[in-house]
Design a protein around this motif. Structure first.
Motif, PDB file in Angstrom:
ATOM      1  N   PHE A 117     -66.682 -34.047  49.168  1.00  0.00           N
ATOM      2  CA  PHE A 117     -67.548 -34.506  50.194  1.00  0.00           C
ATOM      3  C   PHE A 117     -68.871 -34.962  49.268  1.00  0.00           C
ATOM      4  O   PHE A 117     -69.977 -35.144  50.107  1.00  0.00           O
ATOM      5  CB  PHE A 117     -67.931 -33.216  50.926  1.00  0.00           C
ATOM      6  N   CYS A 118     -68.749 -35.570  48.171  1.00  0.00           N
ATOM      7  CA  CYS A 118     -69.874 -36.143  47.391  1.00  0.00           C
ATOM      8  C   CYS A 118     -69.267 -37.437  47.139  1.00  0.00           C
ATOM      9  O   CYS A 118     -68.052 -37.585  46.475  1.00  0.00           O
ATOM     10  CB  CYS A 118     -70.140 -35.339  46.361  1.00  0.00           C
ATOM     11  N   HIS A 119     -69.866 -38.431  47.617  1.00  0.00           N
ATOM     12  CA  HIS A 119     -69.236 -39.656  47.635  1.00  0.00           C
ATOM     13  C   HIS A 119     -69.950 -40.616  46.483  1.00  0.00           C
ATOM     14  O   HIS A 119     -71.229 -41.003  46.575  1.00  0.00           O
ATOM     15  CB  HIS A 119     -69.380 -40.646  48.878  1.00  0.00           C
ATOM     16  N   LYS A 120     -69.260 -41.191  45.435  1.00  0.00           N
ATOM     17  CA  LYS A 120     -69.935 -41.783  44.302  1.00  0.00           C
ATOM     18  C   LYS A 120     -70.468 -43.493  45.051  1.00  0.00           C
ATOM     19  O   LYS A 120     -69.479 -43.988  45.917  1.00  0.00           O
ATOM     20  CB  LYS A 120     -68.952 -42.155  43.335  1.00  0.00           C
ATOM     21  N   LEU A 121     -71.680 -43.533  44.494  1.00  0.00           N
ATOM     22  CA  LEU A 121     -72.155 -44.776  45.298  1.00  0.00           C
ATOM     23  C   LEU A 121     -72.043 -45.897  44.175  1.00  0.00           C
ATOM     24  O   LEU A 121     -71.966 -45.705  43.143  1.00  0.00           O
ATOM     25  CB  LEU A 121     -73.908 -44.648  45.036  1.00  0.00           C
TER      26      LEU A 121
END
Length: 245
Positions: free
Chosen positions: A101-105
């Motif tokens: 639930f951490c989305h790479k930018l």
């Protein structure tokens, strides 16, 4: 952590100590609109590495219930949601979160923009649920942050006209600068019927196909019901009024 937005719910917990059934029993860290830089990863994490810039999706579900398995994990009864009692938020220097639930930018998206992805997702979800598409005529009630991201989404999806309302003129000016075709100032002594007539005039005599309420105020919900075009309800996408939560 790098950027954390302050949501209306954060302010509500500060001033009232509860929202609906969620009541503060102990001190709680606020914040659920956030971005940060990965400082450490677990041994099984493969898609992220130290130094990656990420946007944080604040709700981590159980991944096993029917809602999760059918793609509506936001409705999971066991969800951990940042800054919703008893779960702490992420307005801290360091914060541990589920890696999936951490989305790479991408490189062209700043950390400040990354923190805005959570509120933007609210506007995207509302416009999708409402079925906004090419040529739609849309009324948005409320020109706060959620109203503005909903405006951007509606225009991106092809809405031909978007009228937005608010009780503060400076917010309406911001909405116009962001692409609203017209705006209506909600005045205390003006009836809903008069306001409805003004909206219809701005839309060339047509009712809005869809109304999205971004204020949560009873009067604006009534306004949406009064002014919106009635459609045959064959699915959840064809109801006239949507509310941003």
């Amino acid at each position: 952590m790098h950027c954390v937005g302050i949501c209306g719910s954060d302010v509500h917990y500060l001033t009232h100590g509860q929202i609906g059934e969620y009541q503060l029993q102990d001190p709680m860290v606020i914040g659920h609109e956030a971005s940060g830089i990965v400082y450490k990863v677990g041994a099984k994490v493969k898609h992220l590495k130290v130094g990656d810039r990420v946007a944080i999706e604040p709700g981590v579900p159980c991944r096993q219930c029917t809602y999760c398995k059918t793609g509506r994990y936001n409705l999971c009864r066991q969800i951990y949601f940042c800054a919703t009692p008893p779960d702490d938020g992420n307005l801290t220097r360091f914060y541990r979160h589920a890696a999936d639930f951490c989305h790479k930018l991408p490189d062209n998206v700043s950390l400040e923009e990354g923190a805005l992805l959570e509120p933007l997702s609210v506007g995207v979800h509302a416009c999708r649920r409402a079925g906004i598409t090419l040529g739609s005529k849309v009324l948005i009630t409320g020109a706060g942050p959620i109203g503005l991201v909903t405006l951007l989404t509606a225009k991106a999806l092809g809405a031909s006209k978007v009228v937005i309302t608010d009780i503060m003129q400076h917010k309406l000016e911001t909405a116009k600068n962001m692409g609203a075709d017209a705006s209506v100032l909600i005045e205390k002594d003006v009836s809903l019927e008069e306001t409805s007539a003004k909206i219809l005039e701005l839309l060339g005599g047509d009712m809005p196909d869809k109304t999205i309420d971004c204020s949560g105020i009873e009067a604006t919900i009534k306004l949406g019901m009064l002014v919106s075009k009635l459609l045959p309800v064959e699915s959840e996408r064809q109801t006239g009024v949507q509310e941003c939560n």
